[in-house]
Write a protein that holds these residues in place. Structure first.
Motif, PDB file in Angstrom:
ATOM      1  N   LYS A   1       2.992   5.832  -2.943  1.00  0.00           N
ATOM      2  CA  LYS A   1       3.875   6.975  -3.691  1.00  0.00           C
ATOM      3  C   LYS A   1       3.575   6.928  -5.110  1.00  0.00           C
ATOM      4  O   LYS A   1       3.983   8.083  -5.656  1.00  0.00           O
ATOM      5  CB  LYS A   1       5.237   6.127  -3.473  1.00  0.00           C
ATOM      6  CG  LYS A   1       5.706   6.188  -1.924  1.00  0.00           C
ATOM      7  CD  LYS A   1       7.104   5.499  -1.815  1.00  0.00           C
ATOM      8  CE  LYS A   1       7.723   5.661  -0.316  1.00  0.00           C
ATOM      9  NZ  LYS A   1       8.859   4.823  -0.232  1.00  0.00           N
ATOM     10  N   LYS A   2       3.072   6.081  -5.825  1.00  0.00           N
ATOM     11  CA  LYS A   2       2.936   6.171  -6.936  1.00  0.00           C
ATOM     12  C   LYS A   2       1.667   7.252  -7.404  1.00  0.00           C
ATOM     13  O   LYS A   2       1.771   7.899  -8.159  1.00  0.00           O
ATOM     14  CB  LYS A   2       2.515   4.803  -7.920  1.00  0.00           C
ATOM     15  CG  LYS A   2       3.706   3.787  -7.973  1.00  0.00           C
ATOM     16  CD  LYS A   2       3.321   2.467  -8.550  1.00  0.00           C
ATOM     17  CE  LYS A   2       4.357   1.592  -8.654  1.00  0.00           C
ATOM     18  NZ  LYS A   2       4.085   0.522  -9.281  1.00  0.00           N
ATOM     19  N   PHE A   3       0.799   6.847  -6.318  1.00  0.00           N
ATOM     20  CA  PHE A   3      -0.314   7.824  -6.639  1.00  0.00           C
ATOM     21  C   PHE A   3      -0.038   9.333  -6.173  1.00  0.00           C
ATOM     22  O   PHE A   3      -0.449  10.093  -6.909  1.00  0.00           O
ATOM     23  CB  PHE A   3      -1.583   7.593  -5.350  1.00  0.00           C
ATOM     24  CG  PHE A   3      -2.533   8.182  -5.291  1.00  0.00           C
ATOM     25  CD1 PHE A   3      -3.666   7.849  -6.312  1.00  0.00           C
ATOM     26  CD2 PHE A   3      -2.756   9.347  -4.392  1.00  0.00           C
ATOM     27  CE1 PHE A   3      -4.668   8.873  -6.340  1.00  0.00           C
ATOM     28  CE2 PHE A   3      -4.030   9.896  -4.394  1.00  0.00           C
ATOM     29  CZ  PHE A   3      -4.995   9.626  -5.328  1.00  0.00           C
ATOM     30  N   VAL A   4       0.668   9.583  -5.349  1.00  0.00           N
ATOM     31  CA  VAL A   4       1.434  11.010  -4.904  1.00  0.00           C
ATOM     32  C   VAL A   4       2.144  11.583  -6.213  1.00  0.00           C
ATOM     33  O   VAL A   4       2.033  12.590  -6.502  1.00  0.00           O
ATOM     34  CB  VAL A   4       2.421  10.748  -3.847  1.00  0.00           C
ATOM     35  CG1 VAL A   4       3.072  12.169  -3.852  1.00  0.00           C
ATOM     36  CG2 VAL A   4       1.449  10.558  -2.622  1.00  0.00           C
ATOM     37  N   ASP A   5       2.886  10.457  -6.902  1.00  0.00           N
ATOM     38  CA  ASP A   5       3.655  11.046  -8.131  1.00  0.00           C
ATOM     39  C   ASP A   5       2.524  11.451  -9.286  1.00  0.00           C
ATOM     40  O   ASP A   5       3.112  12.368  -9.839  1.00  0.00           O
ATOM     41  CB  ASP A   5       4.544   9.751  -8.939  1.00  0.00           C
ATOM     42  CG  ASP A   5       5.655   9.287  -7.747  1.00  0.00           C
ATOM     43  OD1 ASP A   5       5.988  10.244  -6.987  1.00  0.00           O
ATOM     44  OD2 ASP A   5       5.948   8.182  -7.781  1.00  0.00           O
ATOM     45  N   VAL A   6       1.454  10.765  -9.472  1.00  0.00           N
ATOM     46  CA  VAL A   6       0.350  11.084 -10.266  1.00  0.00           C
ATOM     47  C   VAL A   6       0.012  12.521  -9.758  1.00  0.00           C
ATOM     48  O   VAL A   6      -0.288  13.504 -10.812  1.00  0.00           O
ATOM     49  CB  VAL A   6      -0.472  10.188 -10.421  1.00  0.00           C
ATOM     50  CG1 VAL A   6      -1.688  10.701 -11.239  1.00  0.00           C
ATOM     51  CG2 VAL A   6      -0.295   8.903 -10.988  1.00  0.00           C
ATOM     52  N   ALA A   7      -0.414  12.517  -8.908  1.00  0.00           N
ATOM     53  CA  ALA A   7      -0.882  13.836  -8.352  1.00  0.00           C
ATOM     54  C   ALA A   7       0.500  15.115  -8.463  1.00  0.00           C
ATOM     55  O   ALA A   7      -0.149  16.188  -8.853  1.00  0.00           O
ATOM     56  CB  ALA A   7      -1.123  13.957  -6.880  1.00  0.00           C
TER      57      ALA A   7
ATOM     58  N   LEU B   1       0.916  -1.239   0.175  1.00  0.00           N
ATOM     59  CA  LEU B   1      -0.276   0.228   0.054  1.00  0.00           C
ATOM     60  C   LEU B   1       0.899   1.152   0.021  1.00  0.00           C
ATOM     61  O   LEU B   1       0.433   2.236  -0.622  1.00  0.00           O
ATOM     62  CB  LEU B   1      -1.002   0.014   1.149  1.00  0.00           C
ATOM     63  CG  LEU B   1      -2.029  -1.147   1.246  1.00  0.00           C
ATOM     64  CD1 LEU B   1      -2.751  -1.074   2.624  1.00  0.00           C
ATOM     65  CD2 LEU B   1      -2.887  -0.840  -0.040  1.00  0.00           C
ATOM     66  N   LEU B   2       1.945   1.106   0.924  1.00  0.00           N
ATOM     67  CA  LEU B   2       2.753   2.352   0.926  1.00  0.00           C
ATOM     68  C   LEU B   2       3.469   2.577  -0.616  1.00  0.00           C
ATOM     69  O   LEU B   2       3.492   3.800  -1.113  1.00  0.00           O
ATOM     70  CB  LEU B   2       3.887   2.230   1.749  1.00  0.00           C
ATOM     71  CG  LEU B   2       4.692   3.352   2.186  1.00  0.00           C
ATOM     72  CD1 LEU B   2       3.942   4.534   2.603  1.00  0.00           C
ATOM     73  CD2 LEU B   2       6.114   2.865   2.832  1.00  0.00           C
ATOM     74  N   GLU B   3       3.827   1.686  -1.473  1.00  0.00           N
ATOM     75  CA  GLU B   3       4.607   1.708  -2.577  1.00  0.00           C
ATOM     76  C   GLU B   3       3.472   2.217  -3.807  1.00  0.00           C
ATOM     77  O   GLU B   3       3.397   3.145  -4.363  1.00  0.00           O
ATOM     78  CB  GLU B   3       4.863   0.347  -3.296  1.00  0.00           C
ATOM     79  CG  GLU B   3       6.046  -0.138  -2.622  1.00  0.00           C
ATOM     80  CD  GLU B   3       7.245   0.782  -2.747  1.00  0.00           C
ATOM     81  OE1 GLU B   3       7.349   1.594  -3.901  1.00  0.00           O
ATOM     82  OE2 GLU B   3       8.188   0.878  -1.889  1.00  0.00           O
ATOM     83  N   LYS B   4       1.898   1.661  -3.645  1.00  0.00           N
ATOM     84  CA  LYS B   4       0.961   2.402  -4.371  1.00  0.00           C
ATOM     85  C   LYS B   4       0.611   3.571  -4.053  1.00  0.00           C
ATOM     86  O   LYS B   4       0.369   4.433  -4.889  1.00  0.00           O
ATOM     87  CB  LYS B   4      -0.317   1.429  -4.242  1.00  0.00           C
ATOM     88  CG  LYS B   4      -0.077  -0.076  -4.728  1.00  0.00           C
ATOM     89  CD  LYS B   4      -1.537  -0.663  -4.575  1.00  0.00           C
ATOM     90  CE  LYS B   4      -1.539  -2.065  -5.219  1.00  0.00           C
ATOM     91  NZ  LYS B   4      -2.753  -2.779  -4.814  1.00  0.00           N
TER      92      LYS B   4
END
Length: 614
Positions: free
Chosen positions: A485-491, A480-483
């Motif tokens: 981080k990816k979510f934050v990168d998109v934002a 979940l933490l890795e996901k």
């Protein structure tokens, strides 16, 4: 007694005068030569008292015939009764009044016909001489003093009366009448005079016909020269002084009106030309061989001048019509350029990209219309210059060149001026097109920036509503933490894209010299959402990290009792801290609290119970 003697003396004087007059009457020039005896009838009472002393026999040698004095009852001794009238005891039918009237008519006819014959002979001979001598002008004013038709009619009537075989004055029916000798002699004389008169009158009629033809020919020649001289002189001068084309529609219309007046004056002379041409054609169809060459020459000269003048009038009319069309096109083009320049100089504030596209389309249509009008102006200007270059003036039989330099310079100047104005408008259209495209980009950037704000808000909403799980073990928590981080990168990329768009709007606004539209609306919203998202994602990261630590501590097994006690305390501490963090609301930078939901709180409590030592 004295009275009687006086009367006798007067009678003697009267008788003497009578015989003297009678002697004078007996003139050989009066009495025809065929007369051999003259009988003087003696009145009975006239010779009663006195005897005449006049001797007729003495005059025989002088007169050439014998004269005797005889009483009326003794005439039959010398003249047969059939030759004497009733008053002298004869049987001759004779009307003295009728004879006198005929004699008067005969003498009048003879005198008039002879005089008329002499005049006609003189006229005919004079005409013949004038024809032989071409340089001698004929005497057209020499006319007979009498009407030949009237004289001929009188002669025919006289001849008809002389040829009659009856007595006009007799009453009753059927009294025979024989013409007198003088009447019989008068018939051939009248016929001879009539024949001569008809012959000379026929010649005179031909002379009159020749005179009329010559007069008509001279009249036609005079009128032809009048037409030719006017057309080659004043008419051509009028056209020569009217070669301008004007500098506007109003000026060209004034020139057209002036040209119509000139055409009206020419029409009067052209009407004379048509009439003369018809007269010449009639003379050619019935003219003599000697007149054909002169008539054809006049007709050709008149036709050449009239057609040449009509051609110049038509050429001038075509030039004025082309000039009117040229000035009309120039005026329309000038109005179009003024309208286009007004559009380009006016400030535009379109509401959206669609309005900008409509404005650009309208500008392109205007520019295309200007291009078409300019092409039409060039074509009409070239046609006008070609027409003027083909113009020549004709003055008194000579070609006179026309100086159209000012007109050509004016036409070229108008076309060059329109070309420069159109070029300036094209440059301004290019600038306006660039500005419009920049405004389209500005609207697009603002629209995309607003879309980025919406996307970032959706990511924030998804983060708050769906990203709430902490995982059941450490491994899941790490995933979940890795996901996250990816979510934050998109934002982050969405935020950076929005920032770039807003920076582009600032640059475009500076280029367009307008206020920064995004700084008061889109940029604060973007920054606020991004701050909210940053706070939320940091909280999410802290919770996932604490959950990962909690699961890692809880998963340690087979440890010594002392260590288990320490591990339990650690787990309990981390678990309680995590529970406390989950219950604490997230405070946004604008002060709005948001309770973060977490459906894993019961699981954390269960884990704490399981790891509690007995």
């Amino acid at each position: 007694e004295p009275i009687v003697e006086s009367q006798n003396w007067q009678a003697r004087q009267a008788r003497a005068k009578y015989f003297k007059d009678f002697k004078n009457y007996l003139n050989p020039n009066v009495i025809p030569a065929e007369v051999s005896l003259v009988c003087v009838v003696k009145p009975d009472e006239f010779w009663d008292k006195k005897v005449t002393h006049f001797c007729f026999w003495k005059e025989k040698d002088r007169l050439g015939f014998e004269v005797i004095l005889v009483s009326a009852n003794k005439l039959t001794r010398y003249i047969e009764p059939c030759q004497l009238t009733d008053e002298f005891g004869g049987s001759l039918v004779y009307d003295h009044i009728d004879w006198v009237n005929k004699r008067l008519v005969f003498e009048k006819f003879t005198k008039e016909s002879s005089s008329l014959l002499d005049e006609l002979v003189v006229i005919n001979d004079s005409e013949k001489s004038s024809q032989l001598d071409k340089e001698r002008p004929p005497d057209c004013n020499f006319l007979p003093s009498l009407d030949p038709e009237t004289v001929l009619q009188t002669g025919h009537e006289l001849l008809s009366e002389l040829q009659q075989r009856r007595f006009n004055g007799a009453e009753g029916g059927g009294v025979a009448w024989s013409p007198m000798d003088d009447e019989l002699l008068a018939q051939p004389q009248v016929m001879k005079l009539l024949d001569s008169l008809r012959e000379q009158y026929t010649k005179y009629q031909e002379v009159c016909r020749q005179r009329s033809k010559r007069s008509q020919l001279e009249d036609i020649q005079t009128k032809v020269m009048q037409v030719v001289n006017w057309l080659e002189g004043p008419g051509t001068e009028q056209l020569r002084t009217q070669w301008g084309i004007g500098d506007s529609i109003r000026a060209s219309q004034a020139l057209q009106q002036k040209h119509e007046e000139i055409e009206s004056q020419h029409s009067e002379w052209f009407a004379v030309y048509v009439e003369l041409n018809q007269q010449i054609a009639a003379l050619l169809s019935a003219g003599d061989e000697e007149d054909l060459v002169e008539l054809k020459g006049l007709q050709q000269q008149l036709s050449d001048v009239c057609y040449r003048q009509a051609s110049q009038l038509e050429s001038r009319q075509n030039v004025l019509q082309s000039a009117h069309e040229f000035h009309g096109t120039a005026q329309d083009l000038s109005q179009q350029l003024d309208g286009l320049l007004g559009m380009l100089c006016a400030d535009v504030a379109p509401a959206d990209g669609a309005a900008i596209q409509q404005t650009l389309k309208h500008l392109e249509e205007k520019l295309k219309s200007v291009d078409g009008a300019l092409v039409g102006l060039r074509e009409k200007g070239q046609v006008l210059m070609d027409q003027m270059s083909n113009q020549t003036s004709w003055s008194y039989g000579k070609d006179v060149p026309i100086d159209n330099k000012d007109n050509v310079d004016h036409i070229q100047g108008v076309m060059e001026d329109m070309q420069l104005r159109k070029q300036r408008c094209e440059d301004m259209v290019d600038v306006r097109r660039l500005k419009m495209l920049q405004m389209v980009q500005l609207f697009k950037c603002e629209e995309d920036a607003s879309q980025a704000v919406e996307w970032l808000g959706e990511l924030l909403d998804a983060l708050l509503k769906t990203h709430i799980r902490l995982g059941d073990d450490s491994q899941e928590t790490k995933v979940l933490l890795e996901k996250h981080k990816k979510f934050v990168d998109v934002a982050q990329s969405t935020y950076d894209y929005g920032r770039q768009l807003l920076q582009a709007t600032v640059v475009l606004c500076q280029s367009l010299r307008c206020s920064t539209r995004s700084s008061g609306d889109t940029l604060p919203r973007l920054n606020r959402v991004w701050k909210q998202f940053t706070v939320t994602t940091e909280e999410r990261v802290h919770r996932l990290e604490m959950a990962c630590c909690f699961h890692t501590a809880a998963e340690k097994g087979d440890l010594p009792v002392e260590v288990e006690q320490e591990t339990y305390e650690e787990v309990e501490t981390v678990g309680k801290a995590l529970l406390d963090r989950l219950t604490v609301p997230v405070i946004f930078p604008d002060g709005i609290p948001l309770i973060s939901r977490c459906d894993r709180i019961p699981s954390i409590s269960v884990v704490l119970c399981l790891v509690q030592p007995y």
